[in-house]
Every structure is written in structure tokens, then in C-alpha cells.
Design an enzyme around this catalytic site. Structure first.
Site, PDB file in Angstrom:
ATOM      1  CG  LEU A  71       5.259   8.759   6.262  1.00 22.84           C
ATOM      2  CD1 LEU A  71       5.396   8.842   4.748  1.00 22.84           C
ATOM      3  CD2 LEU A  71       3.898   8.179   6.631  1.00 22.84           C
ATOM      4  N   GLY A  72       8.699   7.170   9.016  1.00 24.98           N
ATOM      5  CA  GLY A  72       9.737   6.208   9.355  1.00 24.98           C
ATOM      6  C   GLY A  72      11.077   6.896   9.459  1.00 24.98           C
TER       7      GLY A  72
ATOM      8  CE  LYS B  67      11.747   8.321  -0.117  1.00 24.78           C
ATOM      9  NZ  LYS B  67      11.447   7.465   1.023  1.00 24.78           N
TER      10      LYS B  67
ATOM     11  CG  ASP C 116      17.920  -0.740  -0.607  1.00 22.58           C
ATOM     12  OD1 ASP C 116      18.243  -1.856  -0.161  1.00 22.58           O
ATOM     13  OD2 ASP C 116      17.615   0.227   0.114  1.00 22.58           O
TER      14      ASP C 116
END
Length: 681
Positions: A53-54, A77, A182
Site C-alpha cells: 500500500l505504501g 504495518k 501526526d
């Protein structure tokens, strides 16, 4: 052409198989095959990776499906801390675990649920993975890019709706003791299912990654003197970027900056540098919204709104009222205590960790269960009675910090002229030790108070004075506190850090986790009790522990025992060799330890179980159905035989009551079609 990224974020062409900069082996892009399938890899024997995804500075993010949960989509993640060796990776996992444990407690429909943190080998290296629910939608950054391609942006009604839908989420996390840190268009998603904004990518785990790389990834000589700060330039306010301090109004600043970006298509540093109100020439808004955004973005923290509730009221709406005065809007500025700084400060020695930087003593924790949620609040309130006095009268901080909640705080102990230097040193050492162990001050005070008042019932409900006449009692209190710390330090750092916040949901979560291993919660409770009553032999066994503050200690031990079961240290499967119907296993147990065994057996089989040891032990045997009565439970008997009434996994739990290490053997024999012995044997 699609890019490939290594764990360090280096961009590589799709055809590369090794990173062009660091040489790391790259994960191939999943390839679609006829019939709609695709090649893939499985992480942790459970999560099948579908696609990337990234990527970010600490690793990559993948879309995966959970093969243990009906192939539900989830997000993995990956965190690839630059550390070497198993011990360093374990320490990194502890730090990640503290942050992930905090986020796991957040239960809000506009926050993806955090499922678990686990360690697995990935591309030949140890990696840490955080698993969370998948959100089907687009980030607001992607939505903005789509609009920019069509030469238009978000309008006032849309961003006002976004504010009204997101402020309750921020109010919830802030009351839970968490700062996002964030917030930006990249970390907001518009969910397709209901059109609501979803808050993703909390900064706490990223901060843990920064701390790991800072503290374990370099030698002491190579660690720079500057600090690593978390936050996006332009979105994070100056106090966050310059000093690492975060408050609820830090998130509100970032939210306002996000709104400006959505309205104008320009980055905050292009709008807020120099004349901070130049952005008003970029878009036409109502005077009320302009005033609200300007106050949220004020460079002086004292002039900003101090809570999401205050912003909502300024917009003409409201949030559910809080019963805590500290979180109510106010006219004058009342500086809250800063949330722990979001800094990864270079330590004096590699391997030392700063305390978790995400959580502060919450004003009111969200309830996830009626009984244990209430007891968590109860001990926090009760525990302040003596400890708060101690802080107010024994330890006068050199820099007093008003606290955002009515809980004990024994940080920053300094001299108190009323006491001898020896007493001041003793209290400072006690506080330092508590901080190093990561134990909440209010929780510790509750445990110590109970022991203190049990020893001195005539003092129950009375505060000790700061006079010399109570010096002996103060010394006794400190002695009891150190005794508690002696016992609590045997619990893992992650489990210790959560003491005071375990709820009924944690009980249910452990039950579900252990059931997946074909083990019952009864067996896990036996393993937990063995350790708990070894550490606390003075505790009566016939009590409802979970409704008492000390039940938080029991839960932390249960969390550790579950980890031991998962790793196989406390769980073993007995299998009969081919052609045989008996098997013997051997083991050793330290004082206060136990081990569970499971064996898949068949209805109407006759079995015989024998435990051989010359030390004090207890044996439990449980049938597959949890509601069925135990065949043996916490028994000093060392054998059982009988005819089985159902098929499935039977459990045998051996726990030690000895004062030292013991050795034992367990033999299991099964036979069909023979007469059944007396089950009472």
C-alpha cells in the site's frame, strides 16, 4: 511504472530484485494469474500479503487477508528497526508493544481497530508487524489531488462538516490520554461505507520506531546530540517541532492546517510563514470560520482553543459534556501539563529506553467493560489519598507542573526542607525505580496503601504528617513500596506498563487468543494463578481478584502467561507415535511456573494419566467442553484414569508449588474397547 521500496524507503524500479542503494532484497509485486488469483507471501503463518500500500521511513505497509478470520482484509504495518541481534529486537518489540497496547485500547468507530503486534521473519530478517483493520476508502490527500486535477478544492460546507465529524474523535482520544501527533490529509481517510472521516496512523508507534533506531541502531559514539522529533513540517505547531511537547491543542493546530490545505491546495508553510493570515486572501470564508481557524492556528499555545469541545462550541455545536473540570473550555489560559515529549533523545548508553511518549494520566478512561473499567477508575481515585499528600508535602517539585488529571504523580521529586537528606534521597530513588519499571504512580500508591493500612489499621484514612513524629511511618511506607516493586519487576515491561488499565475486554481477548490454540481459559488461569500466588502467597485464594486493584497485577501476569503459551514455552501437544497408544513427556519448572499439555482424544477411549515427581505439584485435567466439569482441578493427586465422554482436545496442567526448580514426567496412555476403571481412582 510501479516502484518498489525497501524497508528504508529507497525507491527502486519495478524490475529490481535488490535495493540499488542498500542491497536489501525487495518483495516482488504480486502477480495476477489466470482465474483472478495472485502469487503472494504469508507473514506470521497467518496474514497473506496481497499488495503493497505504501512505504515510509520505518518500513512498508501492506494489504493482507487474515486467513484465521474468514480471510478478512487487514493492514500490516512493517517496522524494520535498524538493530542487530535477538536481544535488541526483543527490546524494540517491548517499546513497540507499549505504544501498540495504548492504541489497542482505543475503541471508536472512526479509528481502525488495532489487532495485534507480532514478530516474524520477513525476507530473511526479523521484523515487527502491527495489524489493524482495513479501511475501504481514500485519503483526503488523494481526494485533494483528484480535485486539483479538475481545478477545484474543498469548500466551506465540506470542511465544516469534516470538523464537526472529526472533533468528537479527537475529544475521545484526548480524554483517553492519547495525542495523535501526526494529523494531516495523508492520515485522514474518507470511508466509502458511510462517508465518515477515519483517523489513521497515530504517531506513537512511529515515535517508537524513531526511538528504536536512535537508541539501538547506533553505537554510543555515533549517536548525534540532536533529537528526533515527530510531526510534519507546517502541520505540527512550533512547540512540537522545537521542543517535542504535545497537547490536545497540538492536534487542533494540525487539524486547522489540514483544513487550510484542503481549501487552498497549498502546503501550510506556504500559507503560514511570514504574515500568518495571508491564507485569508486565498479563499473566501465566513467570518466565524475564519475566526475559529485563526485561533486554532495561533502560534501562542496560550491563545488557542484548549479542547475539541471548545472548538465545537465555537462552531455552534457541542460534544457530550465531561464531568472533569480540567477538560472544560475556559476564558483565560490555563496551561496544561505537557504530554510526555515526543522526542527520541539519544541515550547515554545503547539499550536504555525512555518511557512511552503517548499516554498521560487520563482524566477519565473510556469504559470497555463494566466491572474492570470501574475498578480501574476506583483505584486511581483511591490511590491518590496518601500519595497525593506525599507529593504535596514530601516532594516539592523544582518546576511545578499542573496535572491534566486528578491522579497521583511522583515525577520530578526534589528536596523538601522538612525531611532529612537521607529521606529525600530515599524517595527520589524510589520514584526513579518506579519510572524505570514503567509503573503508574497512582496504581502503585493504591497497592502500597492497602498494605500500609493493613499493617497500621489505626491510621486508615488518615494522612501522615510531614513532622518528625511520622518519619518512621513514612519510612515504612517507602519500604512497602520497594517490596511491591521487587515483585512487580518480575513481570514483563509491556505487561507492567498496562497495569491500571486492564478491563474486561482484555479478559475476553486473552480467552479468544488461547482458544485458538485449543486451550481453555481455565488452563490459562491455572498457569496465571501459579505465578501470582508464588509472588503473593499472602493473598487469599478464594477471592474475586478481578474486582480488586491487585487484580490488575493478576491480569498483567495472565498477559505474560499467554505469551508463554503462544511461544510454546508453556504449552505442548502430546502425540502418540505411530502404532502406539502411550507417550511420556518430561519437563522442568521453576518456582511458580506451570505448563499445559493438550492431546486430541476420542470419545469412549479409556485413558490413564500419571504425573511423576517428588516435589509439590498440582494437576488439573479439563475436557474439551469448557462447561463440563474438570476431571481434576488443582489437585494434589498424581494420576487419573477413566472413560472419556466426548472427543476433542483434553488439557493437562501441571503447576509447581515447590520453592525451587523441579523435574517431572507426564505419561498418557489411551486404549479402546476395554472395561473402564473406576473414574475415582
Amino acid at each position: 511504472m510501479k516502484s518498489l521500496f525497501c524497508s528504508q524507503g529507497h525507491n527502486n524500479p519495478e524490475e529490481n530484485r535488490f535495493c540499488r542503494l542498500c542491497g536489501e532484497k525487495l518483495l516482488p509485486v504480486p502477480v495476477v494469474v489466470p482465474g483472478g488469483g495472485m502469487t503472494s507471501q504469508t507473514v506470521g503463518l497467518r496474514y497473506r500479503v496481497l499488495r503493497e500500500l505504501g512505504q515510509g521511513g520505518f518500513g512498508r505497509t501492506y494489504l493482507a487477508e487474515d486467513t484465521n478470520r474468514f480471510h478478512e482484509l487487514c493492514v500490516l504495518k512493517e517496522f524494520a528497526p535498524q538493530v542487530q541481534g535477538t536481544e535488541a529486537l526483543q527490546k524494540a518489540e517491548e517499546l513497540f508493544g507499549r505504544e501498540a497496547g495504548i492504541l489497542y485500547k482505543l475503541q471508536h468507530p472512526q479509528i481502525p481497530r488495532f489487532r495485534e503486534l507480532f514478530q516474524a521473519d520477513w525476507q530473511g530478517k526479523g521484523r515487527l508487524f502491527l495489524v489493524q483493520d482495513y479501511v475501504d476508502g481514500e485519503t483526503y490527500q488523494a481526494l485533494l489531488r483528484s480535485r486539483q486535477a479538475q481545478k477545484h478544492y474543498f469548500n466551506e460546507p465540506e470542511v465544516t462538516q469534516l470538523l464537526c465529524q472529526l472533533l468528537p474523535v479527537l475529544d475521545y482520544i484526548h480524554h483517553s490520554g492519547v495525542i495523535h501527533r501526526d494529523l494531516s490529509p495523508d492520515n485522514l481517510m474518507l470511508r466509502n461505507a458511510d462517508g465518515l472521516p477515519v483517523l489513521i496512523d497515530f504517531g506513537g508507534v512511529k515515535q517508537a520506531a524513531a526511538e528504536v533506531n536512535s537508541q539501538l541502531g547506533r553505537s554510543p559514539a555515533a549517536v548525534p546530540v540532536n533529537v528526533t522529533r515527530l510531526g510534519k513540517i507546517g502541520y505540527a505547531p512550533n512547540e512540537q517541532m522545537d521542543r517535542g511537547e504535545v497537547f490536545p491543542h497540538s492536534d487542533l493546530y494540525a487539524l486547522a492546517a489540514t483544513v487550510l490545505v484542503l481549501l487552498t491546495g497549498k502546503e501550510p508553510q506556504d500559507l503560514l510563514v511570514g504574515n500568518r493570515r495571508q491564507w485569508q486572501r486565498q479563499v473566501k470564508l465566513s467570518p466565524k470560520l475564519v475566526a475559529v481557524l485563526n485561533r486554532m492556528l495561533d502560534p501562542d499555545p496560550a491563545k488557542r482553543y484548549q479542547s475539541a469541545q471548545a472548538v465545537m462550541e465555537a462552531l455552534g455545536g457541542s460534544l457530550p459534556a465531561s464531568d472533569e473540570d480540567e477538560t472544560q473550555p475556559h476564558n483565560g489560559y490555563r496551561s496544561p501539563a505537557p504530554y510526555p515529549a515526543t522526542l527520541a533523545v539519544a541515550p547515554a548508553q545503547v539499550g536504555s529506553f525512555t518511557q512511552s511518549s503517548t499516554v498521560y494520566p487520563p482524566a477519565k478512561r473510556p469504559r470497555r467493560g463494566s466491572g474492570l473499567g470501574a475498578i480501574a477508575l476506583l483505584f486511581l481515585a483511591a490511590g491518590t489519598a496518601w500519595f497525593t499528600w506525599w507529593i504535596a508535602h514530601d516532594w516539592q517539585p523544582t518546576k511545578p507542573k499542573p496535572q491534566p488529571a486528578k491522579t497521583a504523580n511522583i515525577d520530578n521529586a526534589a528536596s523538601a526542607p522538612q525531611f532529612s537528606q537521607a529521606e529525600q534521597n530515599r524517595k527520589q530513588a524510589l520514584n526513579q525505580r518506579r519510572e524505570e519499571l514503567g509503573i503508574d504512580a497512582g496504581f502503585l500508591s493504591t497497592l502500597v496503601n492497602a498494605a500500609f493500612y493493613a499493617n497500621y489499621p489505626d491510621r486508615n484514612g488518615k494522612q501522615l504528617s510531614k513532622d518528625a513524629e511520622d518519619a518512621g511511618l513514612r519510612a515504612e511506607w517507602d519500604k512497602l513500596a520497594n517490596q511491591w516493586l521487587d515483585r512487580l519487576q518480575t513481570i514483563s515491561a509491556d505487561a507492567r506498563s498496562r497495569m491500571g488499565s486492564y478491563t474486561e475486554a482484555d479478559v475476553q481477548s486473552r480467552q479468544a487468543a488461547v482458544n485458538q490454540l485449543n486451550l481453555s481459559s481455565r488452563a490459562l488461569n491455572d498457569l496465571t494463578d501459579a505465578r501470582f500466588f508464588h509472588l503473593f502467597p499472602d493473598q487469599p485464594r478464594k477471592q474475586n481478584l478481578l474486582n480488586q486493584p491487585i487484580g490488575q497485577v493478576w491480569q498483567s501476569i495472565a498477559s505474560d502467561r499467554l505469551d508463554a503459551v503462544k511461544t510454546g514455552a508453556a504449552l505442548e501437544t502430546i502425540k502418540f507415535p505411530e502404532g502406539r497408544f502411550n507417550q511420556q513427556v518430561s519437563g522442568t519448572l521453576k518456582a511458580g511456573e506451570g505448563k499445559a499439555y493438550i492431546a486430541q482424544l476420542t470419545k469412549d477411549q479409556v485413558i490413564q494419566i500419571k504425573l511423576q515427581t517428588n516435589q509439590a505439584t498440582r494437576l488439573s485435567i479439563y475436557p474439551p467442553t469448557s462447561k463440563a466439569a474438570a476431571l481434576l482441578e488443582d489437585s494434589s493427586k498424581t494420576s487419573w484414569s477413566g472413560k472419556l465422554t466426548e472427543s476433542g482436545f483434553y488439557e493437562m496442567v501441571v503447576v509447581s508449588d515447590a520453592s525451587g526448580s523441579i523435574s517431572y514426567d507426564v505419561s498418557l496412555a489411551a486404549a479402546d474397547n476395554i472395561s473402564s476403571p473406576d473414574p475415582a481412582q
